[in-house]
Design a protein around this motif. Structure first.
Motif, PDB file in Angstrom:
ATOM      1  N   LYS A 117      12.514  10.492 -31.054  1.00 39.12           N
ATOM      2  CA  LYS A 117      12.099   9.133 -31.452  1.00 39.12           C
ATOM      3  C   LYS A 117      12.590   8.818 -32.864  1.00 39.12           C
ATOM      4  O   LYS A 117      13.107   7.738 -33.122  1.00 39.12           O
ATOM      5  CB  LYS A 117      10.568   8.972 -31.393  1.00 39.12           C
ATOM      6  CG  LYS A 117       9.971   9.141 -30.028  1.00 39.12           C
ATOM      7  CD  LYS A 117      10.377   8.018 -29.108  1.00 39.12           C
ATOM      8  CE  LYS A 117       9.749   8.215 -27.740  1.00 39.12           C
ATOM      9  NZ  LYS A 117      10.332   7.386 -26.724  1.00 39.12           N
ATOM     10  N   ARG A 165      -2.479  12.092 -26.994  1.00 38.04           N
ATOM     11  CA  ARG A 165      -3.523  11.411 -27.732  1.00 38.04           C
ATOM     12  C   ARG A 165      -3.138  11.515 -29.197  1.00 38.04           C
ATOM     13  O   ARG A 165      -2.275  12.304 -29.571  1.00 38.04           O
ATOM     14  CB  ARG A 165      -4.866  12.069 -27.468  1.00 38.04           C
ATOM     15  CG  ARG A 165      -5.389  11.740 -26.057  1.00 38.04           C
ATOM     16  CD  ARG A 165      -6.629  12.497 -25.795  1.00 38.04           C
ATOM     17  NE  ARG A 165      -6.219  13.920 -25.774  1.00 38.04           N
ATOM     18  CZ  ARG A 165      -7.009  14.923 -25.497  1.00 38.04           C
ATOM     19  NH1 ARG A 165      -8.250  14.714 -25.245  1.00 38.04           N
ATOM     20  NH2 ARG A 165      -6.565  16.158 -25.480  1.00 38.04           N
ATOM     21  N   SER A 184       0.273   6.836 -35.163  1.00 40.88           N
ATOM     22  CA  SER A 184      -0.080   5.865 -34.111  1.00 40.88           C
ATOM     23  C   SER A 184       1.167   5.225 -33.515  1.00 40.88           C
ATOM     24  O   SER A 184       1.234   4.991 -32.306  1.00 40.88           O
ATOM     25  CB  SER A 184      -0.981   4.768 -34.672  1.00 40.88           C
ATOM     26  OG  SER A 184      -2.204   5.316 -35.083  1.00 40.88           O
ATOM     27  N   GLU A 185       2.154   4.941 -34.353  1.00 41.24           N
ATOM     28  CA  GLU A 185       3.394   4.329 -33.858  1.00 41.24           C
ATOM     29  C   GLU A 185       4.161   5.283 -32.960  1.00 41.24           C
ATOM     30  O   GLU A 185       4.782   4.851 -31.987  1.00 41.24           O
ATOM     31  CB  GLU A 185       4.261   3.873 -35.039  1.00 41.24           C
ATOM     32  CG  GLU A 185       3.680   2.689 -35.780  1.00 41.24           C
ATOM     33  CD  GLU A 185       4.392   2.373 -37.078  1.00 41.24           C
ATOM     34  OE1 GLU A 185       4.249   1.226 -37.554  1.00 41.24           O
ATOM     35  OE2 GLU A 185       5.085   3.249 -37.644  1.00 41.24           O
ATOM     36  N   SER A 201       5.786   6.153 -27.275  1.00 39.98           N
ATOM     37  CA  SER A 201       5.959   7.152 -26.213  1.00 39.98           C
ATOM     38  C   SER A 201       5.035   6.855 -25.038  1.00 39.98           C
ATOM     39  O   SER A 201       4.172   7.670 -24.689  1.00 39.98           O
ATOM     40  CB  SER A 201       5.659   8.546 -26.773  1.00 39.98           C
ATOM     41  OG  SER A 201       6.392   8.800 -27.935  1.00 39.98           O
ATOM     42  N   PRO A 202       5.213   5.691 -24.395  1.00 38.84           N
ATOM     43  CA  PRO A 202       4.294   5.318 -23.303  1.00 38.84           C
ATOM     44  C   PRO A 202       4.382   6.245 -22.097  1.00 38.84           C
ATOM     45  O   PRO A 202       3.435   6.348 -21.323  1.00 38.84           O
ATOM     46  CB  PRO A 202       4.739   3.904 -22.942  1.00 38.84           C
ATOM     47  CG  PRO A 202       6.164   3.825 -23.366  1.00 38.84           C
ATOM     48  CD  PRO A 202       6.271   4.724 -24.571  1.00 38.84           C
ATOM     49  N   ASP A 203       5.500   6.945 -21.953  1.00 42.06           N
ATOM     50  CA  ASP A 203       5.664   7.854 -20.822  1.00 42.06           C
ATOM     51  C   ASP A 203       4.937   9.183 -21.047  1.00 42.06           C
ATOM     52  O   ASP A 203       4.848   9.999 -20.145  1.00 42.06           O
ATOM     53  CB  ASP A 203       7.146   8.096 -20.562  1.00 42.06           C
ATOM     54  CG  ASP A 203       7.899   8.527 -21.805  1.00 42.06           C
ATOM     55  OD1 ASP A 203       7.539   8.071 -22.904  1.00 42.06           O
ATOM     56  OD2 ASP A 203       8.852   9.311 -21.687  1.00 42.06           O
ATOM     57  N   ARG A 204       4.426   9.393 -22.258  1.00 42.00           N
ATOM     58  CA  ARG A 204       3.695  10.605 -22.599  1.00 42.00           C
ATOM     59  C   ARG A 204       2.203  10.328 -22.617  1.00 42.00           C
ATOM     60  O   ARG A 204       1.782   9.214 -22.895  1.00 42.00           O
ATOM     61  CB  ARG A 204       4.110  11.129 -23.979  1.00 42.00           C
ATOM     62  CG  ARG A 204       5.557  11.525 -24.099  1.00 42.00           C
ATOM     63  CD  ARG A 204       5.876  12.730 -23.294  1.00 42.00           C
ATOM     64  NE  ARG A 204       4.977  13.797 -23.694  1.00 42.00           N
ATOM     65  CZ  ARG A 204       4.996  15.012 -23.194  1.00 42.00           C
ATOM     66  NH1 ARG A 204       5.862  15.328 -22.282  1.00 42.00           N
ATOM     67  NH2 ARG A 204       4.139  15.917 -23.596  1.00 42.00           N
ATOM     68  N   SER A 205       1.423  11.334 -22.337  1.00 40.99           N
ATOM     69  CA  SER A 205      -0.026  11.160 -22.373  1.00 40.99           C
ATOM     70  C   SER A 205      -0.614  11.748 -23.654  1.00 40.99           C
ATOM     71  O   SER A 205      -1.730  12.244 -23.659  1.00 40.99           O
ATOM     72  CB  SER A 205      -0.658  11.814 -21.143  1.00 40.99           C
ATOM     73  OG  SER A 205      -0.339  13.189 -21.128  1.00 40.99           O
ATOM     74  N   ASP A 262       2.409   5.108 -29.668  1.00 37.26           N
ATOM     75  CA  ASP A 262       2.737   3.834 -29.012  1.00 37.26           C
ATOM     76  C   ASP A 262       4.185   3.796 -28.516  1.00 37.26           C
ATOM     77  O   ASP A 262       4.480   3.165 -27.505  1.00 37.26           O
ATOM     78  CB  ASP A 262       2.503   2.662 -29.973  1.00 37.26           C
ATOM     79  CG  ASP A 262       1.031   2.476 -30.315  1.00 37.26           C
ATOM     80  OD1 ASP A 262       0.170   3.012 -29.583  1.00 37.26           O
ATOM     81  OD2 ASP A 262       0.750   1.804 -31.327  1.00 37.26           O
TER      82      ASP A 262
END
Length: 120
Positions: free
Chosen positions: A17, A40, A28-29, A34-38, A32
């Motif tokens: 990234k 936290r 946090s960015e 990395s929507p394909d990752r879960s 955000d």
């Protein structure tokens, strides 16, 4: 102290990234982006701290995030520099010479001219 160049899969995904965008991110960015990752936020913090310790990331500033300030991280070096470090760390002088010869033999005339200007 020798730098640890080994990255876990998740660390590499985070570094990708940074290397793709060539800009700084808050934790946090990164989550955000990395929507394909879960991931936290807590997992991302652990990964970022590991990358800071390994010398891949550095704190480049702070950004206001809601009511608080968040650290902004950036890559200490480019993906190209990383790839070169990996090659250099695992190669002998003879292997590096062979790699350079192979790159020269497969380069186009335009690429060879560019290499010549760099060398001069």
């Amino acid at each position: 102290m020798k730098q640890n160049l080994r990255l876990t899969r998740s660390e590499k995904e985070i570094m990708d990234k940074f290397w793709e965008k060539e800009e700084g991110f808050t934790c946090s960015e990164i989550v955000d982006a990395s929507p394909d990752r879960s991931w936290r936020k807590s997992s991302a913090h652990l990964l970022i701290n590991a990358l800071l310790k390994k010398g891949f990331l550095e704190v480049s500033g702070f950004k206001k995030s809601a009511k608080n300030y968040a650290r902004v991280f950036k890559a200490k070096f480019s993906y190209t520099d990383y790839a070169i470090k990996i090659i250099m760390a695992g190669s002998t002088d003879d292997n590096i010479r062979k790699l350079i010869y192979k790159l020269i033999n497969e380069a186009t005339l335009e690429e060879l001219e560019e290499m010549k200007m760099i060398v001069e």
